[in-house]
Write a protein that holds these residues in place. Sequence first.
Motif, mmCIF file in Angstrom:
data_model
loop_
_atom_site.group_PDB
_atom_site.id
_atom_site.type_symbol
_atom_site.label_atom_id
_atom_site.label_comp_id
_atom_site.label_asym_id
_atom_site.label_seq_id
_atom_site.Cartn_x
_atom_site.Cartn_y
_atom_site.Cartn_z
ATOM 1 N N ALA A 105 28.693 -100.267 9.230
ATOM 2 C CA ALA A 105 28.881 -98.972 8.341
ATOM 3 C C ALA A 105 30.072 -98.665 9.003
ATOM 4 O O ALA A 105 30.941 -98.122 8.038
ATOM 5 N N ARG A 106 30.663 -98.735 10.282
ATOM 6 C CA ARG A 106 31.981 -98.157 10.602
ATOM 7 C C ARG A 106 33.044 -99.087 10.056
ATOM 8 O O ARG A 106 34.164 -98.692 9.763
ATOM 9 N N THR A 107 32.850 -100.350 9.941
ATOM 10 C CA THR A 107 33.712 -101.288 9.292
ATOM 11 C C THR A 107 33.788 -100.759 7.913
ATOM 12 O O THR A 107 34.917 -100.875 7.491
ATOM 13 N N ALA A 108 32.779 -100.670 7.240
ATOM 14 C CA ALA A 108 32.853 -100.028 5.767
ATOM 15 C C ALA A 108 33.612 -98.914 5.741
ATOM 16 O O ALA A 108 34.478 -98.681 4.828
ATOM 17 N N LEU A 109 33.358 -97.842 6.596
ATOM 18 C CA LEU A 109 34.170 -96.698 6.516
ATOM 19 C C LEU A 109 35.875 -97.058 6.789
ATOM 20 O O LEU A 109 36.597 -96.504 6.024
ATOM 21 N N GLY A 138 16.766 -97.838 8.606
ATOM 22 C CA GLY A 138 17.747 -97.212 7.651
ATOM 23 C C GLY A 138 17.892 -97.886 6.318
ATOM 24 O O GLY A 138 19.052 -97.621 5.769
ATOM 25 N N ASP A 139 17.168 -98.521 5.960
ATOM 26 C CA ASP A 139 17.248 -99.379 4.551
ATOM 27 C C ASP A 139 17.085 -98.321 3.621
ATOM 28 O O ASP A 139 16.465 -97.571 3.531
ATOM 29 N N GLY A 140 18.118 -98.666 2.517
ATOM 30 C CA GLY A 140 18.181 -97.578 1.499
ATOM 31 C C GLY A 140 19.208 -96.512 1.753
ATOM 32 O O GLY A 140 19.470 -95.798 0.869
ATOM 33 N N MET A 141 19.655 -96.463 2.953
ATOM 34 C CA MET A 141 20.727 -95.648 3.365
ATOM 35 C C MET A 141 21.781 -96.370 3.993
ATOM 36 O O MET A 141 23.034 -96.140 3.528
ATOM 37 N N LEU A 142 21.716 -97.147 5.111
ATOM 38 C CA LEU A 142 22.682 -97.570 5.868
ATOM 39 C C LEU A 142 23.288 -98.840 4.670
ATOM 40 O O LEU A 142 24.780 -98.989 4.651
ATOM 41 N N ASP A 143 22.226 -99.559 4.331
ATOM 42 C CA ASP A 143 22.917 -100.626 3.461
ATOM 43 C C ASP A 143 23.552 -100.075 2.059
ATOM 44 O O ASP A 143 24.434 -100.661 1.676
ATOM 45 N N ARG A 144 23.120 -99.044 1.562
ATOM 46 C CA ARG A 144 23.640 -98.343 0.375
ATOM 47 C C ARG A 144 25.047 -97.656 0.708
ATOM 48 O O ARG A 144 25.932 -97.833 -0.101
ATOM 49 N N PHE A 145 25.040 -97.118 1.910
ATOM 50 C CA PHE A 145 26.569 -96.645 2.266
ATOM 51 C C PHE A 145 27.634 -97.756 2.106
ATOM 52 O O PHE A 145 28.697 -97.777 1.717
ATOM 53 N N ILE A 146 27.129 -99.090 2.721
ATOM 54 C CA ILE A 146 28.024 -100.206 2.760
ATOM 55 C C ILE A 146 28.185 -100.732 1.212
ATOM 56 O O ILE A 146 29.351 -101.002 1.017
ATOM 57 N N ASP A 147 27.223 -100.924 0.571
ATOM 58 C CA ASP A 147 27.426 -101.091 -0.999
ATOM 59 C C ASP A 147 28.246 -100.193 -1.660
ATOM 60 O O ASP A 147 29.344 -100.499 -2.489
ATOM 61 N N ALA A 148 28.022 -98.789 -1.275
ATOM 62 C CA ALA A 148 29.118 -97.797 -2.111
ATOM 63 C C ALA A 148 30.528 -97.899 -1.393
ATOM 64 O O ALA A 148 31.519 -97.865 -2.016
ATOM 65 N N ALA A 149 30.807 -98.408 -0.046
ATOM 66 C CA ALA A 149 32.031 -98.449 0.453
ATOM 67 C C ALA A 149 32.722 -99.549 -0.125
ATOM 68 O O ALA A 149 33.931 -99.770 -0.654
ATOM 69 N N ASN A 150 31.911 -100.731 -0.431
ATOM 70 C CA ASN A 150 32.666 -101.880 -1.168
ATOM 71 C C ASN A 150 32.944 -101.581 -2.499
ATOM 72 O O ASN A 150 33.749 -101.936 -3.002
#
Length: 893
Positions: free
Chosen positions: A572-576, A622-634
């Motif tokens: 998630a930090r990489t995505a940010l 955190g599925d549905g949250m951490l993975d969704r944030f990474i998808d949104a960041a992509n």
Amino acid sequence: MTPRPPRLTALGAAATLLAGGLLTAVPPAQAADSTRTATPAKVAAGNRTPAITPTPQSVKSRSDRITISPTVTLVAGATSDEPSLEVVQTALRRAGAQRVVRSDRPGRSGLTVHVGDSAALAAQHLDGPSALPADGYVLGIGAGRIVLAGKDTTGTYYAAQTLRQVLPQAKHPGAEVAGLSVRDWPGTALRGVIEGFYGTPWSHEARLDQLDYYGEHKMNIYVYSPKDDPYLRAKWRDAYPADRLAQIKELTDRAVQRHVEFTYALSPGLSVCYSSDADAKALVDKFQTIWDIGVRTFAVPLDDISYTNWNCAEDKAKWGTGGGAAGAAQAYLLNRVNKEFISTHPGAQPLQMVPTEYYDVSASPYKKALSEQLDPDVLVEWTGVGVVAPTMTVAQADAARTVFNHPILTWDNYPVNDYATNRLLLGPFNGREKGLPGKLAGITANPMIQPYASKIALHTVADYAWNDAAYDPRTSWGEGLKEYAGGDPRTEKALRAFADVNYSSALNKDQAPELAAEFAGYWKSGDAARLSSVLGALGSAPDRLRSSLPDRGFIADSGPWLDATESWATAARTALRMVEAARAGKGAQAWELRQQLPAQVAAAKSFTYTGLDGRKVPVAVGDGMLDRFIDAANAEHDRILGVSGRPSASTSLGTYQSNTLARMLDGDDSTYFWSDGAPAAGDQITVDLGRARDIGDITLAMAKPGSTDDYLHEGVLEYSADGQSWQQLTAFSGKPDVTATVDAGTKARYVRARATAGQDNWLVVREFGVVTQDGAVTGGPPAATGSSLRAASDGDPGTVYRAARAPEAGEALEVGLVAARPVRSVIVLRPAGSAGRADIQLRGTDGTWQTVGALVGPYTEVSTTGRTADAVRLVWSAGSAAPEIAEVVVGQD
């Protein structure tokens, strides 16, 4: 063995009165205190204000205070016992007392503590506990003394547990403790835990530890019923080996010391012949061996068995067939046990049973037979409306009491995770109505396979069961985390972050609510520094817990989830950082970070633990949250670059467990989105294509094997270019598979399926496909197996065109633009380490190709402002390595 507390015999009378509807767990009106708390009580102790848990019914501050003297005199009264005295002595020594002297009279100097002595309350002008229910107590601090007075020995023991929390920790005498009076009692008679899950049973050491925890939190019942103990189910007739029996005796002795009733639950339903004298004798004989080691409470669970297939012909001959016959047969056997064992053993507590229909309040022949024929003093266990009931209400409890016509002891399937073995369920006890405990004989919670990790939720169960009127799930959860962290703020912060990403369940719908709020705040405010700090804290939380959490069993229980949390935080930090680099115009850096994400996400998903059957179980955090944030960041990275991106989805419905929306867009018909409730009129699922595009046919595949009615029964397919104005494509009714043919030239960014009527069934969507009309990708070299030319310009930088061979002279990869248009820039993304040289060319309106740049490294960006083109191509240099292209991005003016 420590003498058994008098409360246990009183419990039998209470259960009998409950059966007749003559008693509730609420104390008499005259016992109520005018200062009954509505929020968790805080009690002054020196300079700190510790929370008392479970939340007391009434707390008053006094104007006086006492001092912990070097020598403290301990006077034992009528309702004291050795466990209570030991708790008090330990608490006093931790508060700075150097000597604790037991005596039959107050000391001549220094502090005196009266344990189990109601008469000593007179000096503090406090009423005694005589009007309180069983387990109630009064604690007074002031007038130069401390007094603990229980309604019974268990009440005094609970007063000692409260005093343990109130007294400060000090290395030397002299600590001052603010004056205080506590008048307290439980909201229901039985409060505790049933080890009743499928999967790896708890270890003996874990069970001993749990009993200590129950005593500290005023829980008074533990039901021994692990599904995978063969001597409880498959081998129920067989005697225990000596070592196993010795362990049960040790548990029983520890339970007595902690004022917890050890309940032995034998489950004969897989093979019992209800009419058999031999089987009835075998059941009674098994109970007798357990009685002989000190157990006084027994249960016969008859859940998770078939009552349509008899285990012997004699039962069918005696009772016939059907649910009513099964209820009559079970009542017959249980009544024999009640008569031949419980009634013949003075001190035995009321028999408990779990009905085969344990999960609803609907009238049935089975329930009717039980209600009419089962002895009235038998406690019936019930899970609520549903096996894992999201909510439980007073009305439902009343209905259960009516339909079973017996006192109800809830078997609450929280925080049990045997149905979701990939998860830790660390959120609070939730969805239980205030007033419910007073309608019940008691509450038992079925915990997780992980005993130590279960304590976070069990803290809140104990709090609710004791004082539901003051219970607030989030407040209790926070206090439980603080306690479990040993009072250390940094450890508490780490534990809270970890528990937050393991929060959701059938009772707590929100996944990672605190982290979700941080993600939402970032997308709204753009405060990257704050989110980076939050993710950094999440990533460091596992190390902090491993080094500092007092309960080491929690670390063993949670190991794979701790590892996964650290890895997800890294991703998630990489995505940010990727999003921030893209927003700052640092395209090459952003692309480098984007390429790191797939491996980091794969690592985060890789952690497993070994289940009872030897299978490796992947863990979810955190599925549905951490993975969704990474998808949104992509998606944000791709948007900034001008990539249309892969379709994404949204819905007005909730999601059941991990069956997320992404599963209906993955091209795999065996995966699916699954809602967590029935659609109402107006509910929708929407596919976002990233930008307005020419669209073709649309397919909507709903329902699945085992859930054939989970589809939109009445609805429409619609499209929109802006998400505001919608056009209907087709209406559908009564069919799970829907297709729509779209007129040529139709442009849309959004396509949705919208319910036009409410329904009872949930919604499953296996695939929601929208054909898009993009420019063709042609030329070469040809793609390698598993790749395609289309991957070079499919709107998804995560897919890669990989050539099967090196290019030949003059060979080129061409991307059509459908029609001529102004081109602002060309960006070519390649995997890190990719080789191959090429010129970048545009085809103008005159049909000629013009070179505008050359490939340089993984990220190449060429400005082409002022040019108009209908195609772009990469002309390969002969002899270069086989090319790889993640995406050719043509920016428009």
